[in-house]
Design a protein around this motif. Structure first.
Motif, PDB file in Angstrom:
ATOM      1  N   LYS A   1       0.812  -1.224   0.000  1.00 20.03           N
ATOM      2  CA  LYS A   1       0.000   0.000   0.000  1.00 20.03           C
ATOM      3  C   LYS A   1       0.846   1.275   0.000  1.00 20.03           C
ATOM      4  CE  LYS A   1      -4.439  -1.009   2.092  1.00 20.03           C
ATOM      5  NZ  LYS A   1      -5.165  -1.077   3.369  1.00 20.03           N
ATOM      6  N   ALA A   2       2.165   1.125   0.138  1.00 24.16           N
ATOM      7  CA  ALA A   2       3.031   2.307   0.255  1.00 24.16           C
ATOM      8  C   ALA A   2       3.324   2.918  -1.108  1.00 24.16           C
ATOM      9  CB  ALA A   2       4.340   1.912   0.934  1.00 24.16           C
ATOM     10  N   ASP A   3       3.761   4.174  -1.124  1.00 21.52           N
ATOM     11  CA  ASP A   3       4.215   4.804  -2.362  1.00 21.52           C
ATOM     12  C   ASP A   3       5.605   4.298  -2.723  1.00 21.52           C
ATOM     13  OD1 ASP A   3       2.114   7.086  -2.759  1.00 21.52           O
ATOM     14  OD2 ASP A   3       2.657   7.129  -0.633  1.00 21.52           O
ATOM     15  N   TYR A   4       6.438   4.109  -1.689  1.00 23.15           N
ATOM     16  CA  TYR A   4       7.811   3.665  -1.890  1.00 23.15           C
ATOM     17  C   TYR A   4       8.120   2.564  -0.883  1.00 23.15           C
ATOM     18  CZ  TYR A   4       7.784   8.403  -3.792  1.00 23.15           C
ATOM     19  OH  TYR A   4       7.449   9.533  -4.466  1.00 23.15           O
ATOM     20  N   ALA A   5       9.003   1.662  -1.263  1.00 23.80           N
ATOM     21  CA  ALA A   5       9.377   0.612  -0.317  1.00 23.80           C
ATOM     22  C   ALA A   5      10.830   0.219  -0.498  1.00 23.80           C
ATOM     23  CB  ALA A   5       8.469  -0.601  -0.495  1.00 23.80           C
ATOM     24  N   VAL A   6      11.422  -0.220   0.590  1.00 20.40           N
ATOM     25  CA  VAL A   6      12.733  -0.849   0.556  1.00 20.40           C
ATOM     26  C   VAL A   6      12.555  -2.210   1.218  1.00 20.40           C
ATOM     27  CG1 VAL A   6      15.122  -0.740   1.354  1.00 20.40           C
ATOM     28  CG2 VAL A   6      13.947   1.359   0.658  1.00 20.40           C
ATOM     29  N   ILE A   7      12.917  -3.260   0.489  1.00 21.84           N
ATOM     30  CA  ILE A   7      12.741  -4.605   1.019  1.00 21.84           C
ATOM     31  C   ILE A   7      14.057  -5.037   1.649  1.00 21.84           C
ATOM     32  CG2 ILE A   7      11.981  -6.975   0.490  1.00 21.84           C
ATOM     33  CD1 ILE A   7       9.937  -4.703  -0.132  1.00 21.84           C
ATOM     34  N   ALA A   8      14.221  -4.721   2.911  1.00 20.85           N
ATOM     35  CA  ALA A   8      15.493  -5.011   3.576  1.00 20.85           C
ATOM     36  C   ALA A   8      15.333  -4.882   5.081  1.00 20.85           C
ATOM     37  CB  ALA A   8      16.565  -4.038   3.080  1.00 20.85           C
ATOM     38  N   ASP A   9      16.394  -5.247   5.789  1.00 22.87           N
ATOM     39  CA  ASP A   9      16.421  -5.200   7.251  1.00 22.87           C
ATOM     40  C   ASP A   9      16.461  -3.740   7.724  1.00 22.87           C
ATOM     41  OD1 ASP A   9      16.916  -5.367   9.941  1.00 22.87           O
ATOM     42  OD2 ASP A   9      18.631  -6.743   9.756  1.00 22.87           O
ATOM     43  N   LEU A  10      15.473  -3.348   8.492  1.00 22.98           N
ATOM     44  CA  LEU A  10      15.395  -1.961   8.962  1.00 22.98           C
ATOM     45  C   LEU A  10      16.621  -1.571   9.790  1.00 22.98           C
ATOM     46  CD1 LEU A  10      14.396  -1.394  12.251  1.00 22.98           C
ATOM     47  CD2 LEU A  10      12.599  -2.857  11.404  1.00 22.98           C
ATOM     48  N   HIS A  11      17.193  -2.550  10.500  1.00 18.25           N
ATOM     49  CA  HIS A  11      18.342  -2.246  11.361  1.00 18.25           C
ATOM     50  C   HIS A  11      19.562  -1.811  10.559  1.00 18.25           C
ATOM     51  CE1 HIS A  11      15.848  -5.076  13.803  1.00 18.25           C
ATOM     52  NE2 HIS A  11      15.972  -4.064  14.630  1.00 18.25           N
ATOM     53  N   LYS A  12      19.584  -2.175   9.282  1.00 24.00           N
ATOM     54  CA  LYS A  12      20.689  -1.728   8.425  1.00 24.00           C
ATOM     55  C   LYS A  12      20.298  -0.461   7.683  1.00 24.00           C
ATOM     56  CE  LYS A  12      23.165  -5.987   7.835  1.00 24.00           C
ATOM     57  NZ  LYS A  12      22.525  -7.275   7.496  1.00 24.00           N
ATOM     58  N   VAL A  13      19.019  -0.391   7.224  1.00 26.55           N
ATOM     59  CA  VAL A  13      18.609   0.718   6.355  1.00 26.55           C
ATOM     60  C   VAL A  13      18.499   2.029   7.132  1.00 26.55           C
ATOM     61  CG1 VAL A  13      16.893   1.557   4.719  1.00 26.55           C
ATOM     62  CG2 VAL A  13      17.367  -0.902   4.863  1.00 26.55           C
ATOM     63  N   VAL A  14      17.888   1.995   8.322  1.00 29.09           N
ATOM     64  CA  VAL A  14      17.628   3.246   9.052  1.00 29.09           C
ATOM     65  C   VAL A  14      18.925   3.998   9.376  1.00 29.09           C
ATOM     66  CG1 VAL A  14      16.621   4.254  11.143  1.00 29.09           C
ATOM     67  CG2 VAL A  14      15.374   2.482   9.883  1.00 29.09           C
ATOM     68  N   PRO A  15      19.951   3.319   9.963  1.00 29.03           N
ATOM     69  CA  PRO A  15      21.207   4.043  10.219  1.00 29.03           C
ATOM     70  C   PRO A  15      21.867   4.549   8.926  1.00 29.03           C
ATOM     71  CG  PRO A  15      21.184   1.921  11.359  1.00 29.03           C
ATOM     72  CD  PRO A  15      19.997   1.936  10.468  1.00 29.03           C
ATOM     73  N   ALA A  16      21.686   3.806   7.847  1.00 29.29           N
ATOM     74  CA  ALA A  16      22.295   4.224   6.571  1.00 29.29           C
ATOM     75  C   ALA A  16      21.662   5.519   6.072  1.00 29.29           C
ATOM     76  CB  ALA A  16      22.139   3.111   5.527  1.00 29.29           C
ATOM     77  N   ILE A  17      20.345   5.679   6.311  1.00 32.97           N
ATOM     78  CA  ILE A  17      19.679   6.927   5.890  1.00 32.97           C
ATOM     79  C   ILE A  17      20.246   8.096   6.692  1.00 32.97           C
ATOM     80  CG2 ILE A  17      17.477   8.122   5.566  1.00 32.97           C
ATOM     81  CD1 ILE A  17      16.064   5.390   5.755  1.00 32.97           C
TER      82      ILE A  17
END
Ligand SMILES: Cc1cc2nc3c(=O)[nH]c(=O)nc-3n(C[C@H](O)[C@H](O)[C@H](O)COP(=O)(O)OP(=O)(O)OC[C@H]3O[C@@H](n4cnc5c(N)ncnc54)[C@H](O)[C@@H]3O)c2cc1C
Ligand SMILES: Nc1ncnc2c1ncn2[C@@H]1O[C@H](COP(=O)(O)O)[C@@H](O)[C@H]1O
Lengths: 255, 330
Positions: B304-320
């Motif tokens: 239902k989202a406009d955008y998605a990243v299919i990955a582990d949040l624990h890696k993606v959030v700090p990277a942002i």
């Protein structure tokens, strides 16, 4: 102290809510049932208050015989008495529900004495009428406030706190009082094995009452229109960070 | 035919919800072939009354009634409902409406109880307001489901769902008269009046934040919210969460987004480790854009989202956060 909690059995849908073909009910063939989080918190609050100050908790529901499941759950987390007003499961309008609850409270009070406190949920999870508690309070001639996230019991009054954007509004209600409770007032406990076993032995009291239909009539249920959305996949690892920050810049939230 | 509309205000500050109420009220009054009277209750400075009247007029009220009495020291559902009851009588109202926020619904429920009339909460449309019996659509499940209903009553009492329509000034609005109205009140009406207020938060709240960074069960622990806090702070936003998180005691309930939590409407909602159950979705769906970060490509939040990243949040959030810092420093 005697406390009464009013809870309503509702289906627990997951990703979406389906409606039966005739539009009269939620399609529950593959669903479990629960009570609203607000009402779960009302039950927990009642149990905590009686644990601290003594007394007992009665839980009441107006619903199909299967609603015994929700009453037994309440018993498993520490309520002493459970009362069912059986219906055939057809949704009732709020005026009718309120009259049935009022009459049942009067009958329970004439047998066992007045409830010092009656707790409702802020709104029912399904029909969300925002009124049953207020109607019951009016009929019983007792004060009520809704949206309550904090309760202190004093000798002759109940201090009730309602959360608003900036903080809390404080109300002082003379006892006996009624509150509509919101989730967040406490953290409901899970039943223990001992609690579960004990709940099986609690006697279910059944009260037969009915009332006339009110002026609000349900015609049919339907799902809101959904616009199909294409989801843009920005990546499958932390390497997507660059694309995400590009997006944040584009949306103007980086400044 | 007169429609009486209750204007919410907090010590004179009118929320957007009141402008919505007036917008809907104007339509409804037109459908009824009648007049709209706006009611503002409480002791307010003349300047505030003038501001409220100007707003009410801009959004189509023909008359503004300022209801005041010595006992109206603050908000109280009993007193406000009693004021509305007497005013409805005075203006010979056919219908009374409020916006479906906490106060609007509470006051209408008190009024309905007092008059023993039905009250239909959280409508989105009323189709035939010129008939004796009204047909309406209203919200169930916090807006996840709609109910078509009918209402027959001597005095029609309804509230409209918050955000049911965007607030829009009325065409050809004329000067509204402000008339005072003094109800008869006594101590029995002030039992439920606010006695005290405690101020807690200041600044951006979850419901007004331009960015919300939310975490669900996938975050895994209270401590693991630190990177979400950091990202929210970098973006001047707030941290939100799902009920699985509040149930685990990882975050306070005031952070919960959803049917029994807060409705949010940020520029972007970043939902991490949240499956997107309907009760969560209904609190998030007013977000302008949604970015889901989830390991499961089939999760409802993702589809239902406009955008998605299919990955582990624990890696993606700090990277942002790291990328934001790199660009800001660079
Ligand atoms: C009447 C009622 C009212 C309710 N009100 C609310 C409400 O207001 N708000 C609310 O939120 N819920 C509400 N609920 C509860 C709701 O039904 C769900 O149970 C809840 O939202 C689930 O929370 P969740 O998505 O965090 O957990 P889950 O459903 O368990 O989802 C966890 C997600 O995390 C993903 N994940 C796991 N690990 C990772 C990782 N390392 N990286 C990325 N993704 C990962 C999984 O793929 C999964 O999609 C309500 C329920 C009822 C019955
Ligand atoms: N059928 C019912 N049985 C018991 N309590 C109910 C029932 N329906 C509503 N209530 C109570 O009234 C509150 C408000 O309901 P409503 O007016 O439908 O939003 C709920 O949170 C419950 O505490």
């Amino acid at each position: 102290m005697r406390i009464l909690c009013c809870v309503k059995r509702v289906p627990a849908p997951g990703a979406k809510i389906n409606v039966t073909e005739d539009g009269q009910q939620v399609e529950t063939a593959h669903l479990g049932f629960t009570t609203s989080p607000h009402e779960e918190c009302a039950v927990e609050e009642a149990v905590q208050l009686t644990e601290a100050q003594g007394g007992e908790v009665t839980v009441l529901t107006v619903g199909p015989p299967e609603a015994e499941e929700q009453l037994r759950y309440a018993a498993s987390v520490g309520c002493q008495n459970i009362v069912l007003v059986p219906t055939d499961g057809t949704p009732l309008d709020p005026q009718r529900t309120a009259t049935i609850i009022t009459e049942t409270v009067q009958s329970l009070e004439s047998d066992g004495g007045e409830f010092d406190l009656i707790l409702f949920g802020n709104e029912s999870a399904d029909s969300g009428g925002f009124q049953v508690g207020v109607r019951v309070a009016h009929a019983l001639g007792r004060p009520i406030v809704n949206g309550i996230k904090g309760i202190d019991i004093e000798a002759d009054q109940v201090i009730a706190r309602r959360e608003v954007d900036a903080g809390f509004e404080v109300y002082h209600l003379p006892r006996p009082a009624i509150c509509g409770v919101k989730e967040g007032i406490n953290l409901p406990r899970y039943p223990t094995m001992k609690g579960r076993l004990a709940s099986k032995k609690v006697e279910l009291e059944s009260v037969d009452t009915d009332a006339d239909a009110g002026g609000q009539l349900m015609v049919r249920l339907h799902r809101p229109q959904e616009t199909a959305k294409e989801t843009a996949i920005l990546g499958d690892s932390e390497d997507a960070a660059g694309a995400i920050v590009d997006l944040l810049e584009e949306l103007g939230v980086m400044s | 035919m007169t429609l009486l509309v209750l204007l919410d205000h907090d010590n004179g500050v009118m929320p957007e919800a009141s402008r919505e109420a007036l917008t809907i009220g104007r339509q409804l009054a037109d459908d009824m072939g009648g007049e709209m009277v706006a009611a503002v209750i409480g002791a307010l400075d003349d300047g505030v009354i003038d501001d409220v009247a100007e707003e009410a007029q801009k959004f189509g009220a023909e008359t503004v009634r300022h209801v005041n009495h010595d006992l109206l020291t603050d908000y109280g559902p009993d007193a406000w409902a009693e004021c509305l009851r007497q005013l409805a009588d005075d203006v010979d109202a056919e219908a009374v409406m409020a916006v479906g926020n906490d106060r609007g619904n509470e006051v209408m429920a008190f009024l309905a109880a007092r008059l023993d009339q039905p009250f239909v909460a959280n409508c989105t449309t009323v189709t035939d307001a010129d008939d004796d019996e009204w047909s309406m659509t209203r919200l169930q499940w916090g807006g996840s489901l709609l109910e078509d209903a009918t209402l027959s009553a001597d005095l029609k009492l309804v509230s409209f769902g918050h955000h049911a329509v965007p607030a829009e000034p009325a065409a050809g609005a004329a000067d509204a008269d402000v008339e005072e109205f003094e109800p008869e009140l006594d101590d029995s009406h002030t039992i439920t009046m606010i006695k005290d207020r405690t101020v807690q938060t200041q600044g951006v709240t979850l419901s007004t934040a331009p960015v919300v960074v939310s975490g669900g069960r996938g975050v895994g622990s209270a401590d693991a919210f630190a990177p979400l806090e950091e990202l929210a702070e970098l973006l001047g936003g707030r941290v939100g969460c799902s009920r699985a998180v509040t149930n685990n005691g990882w975050r306070p309930h005031s952070d919960q987004v959803g049917q029994t939590g807060t409705r949010i409407a940020p520029e972007i909602y970043i939902a991490t480790g949240i499956s997107g159950a309907i009760q969560h979705w209904v609190g998030a769906m007013a977000s302008k854009k949604i970015l889901a970060i989830n390991t499961d490509p089939e999760a409802n939040m993702v589809t239902k989202a406009d955008y998605a990243v299919i990955a582990d949040l624990h890696k993606v959030v700090p990277a942002i956060s790291a990328e934001i810092r790199r660009r800001r420093e660079g």
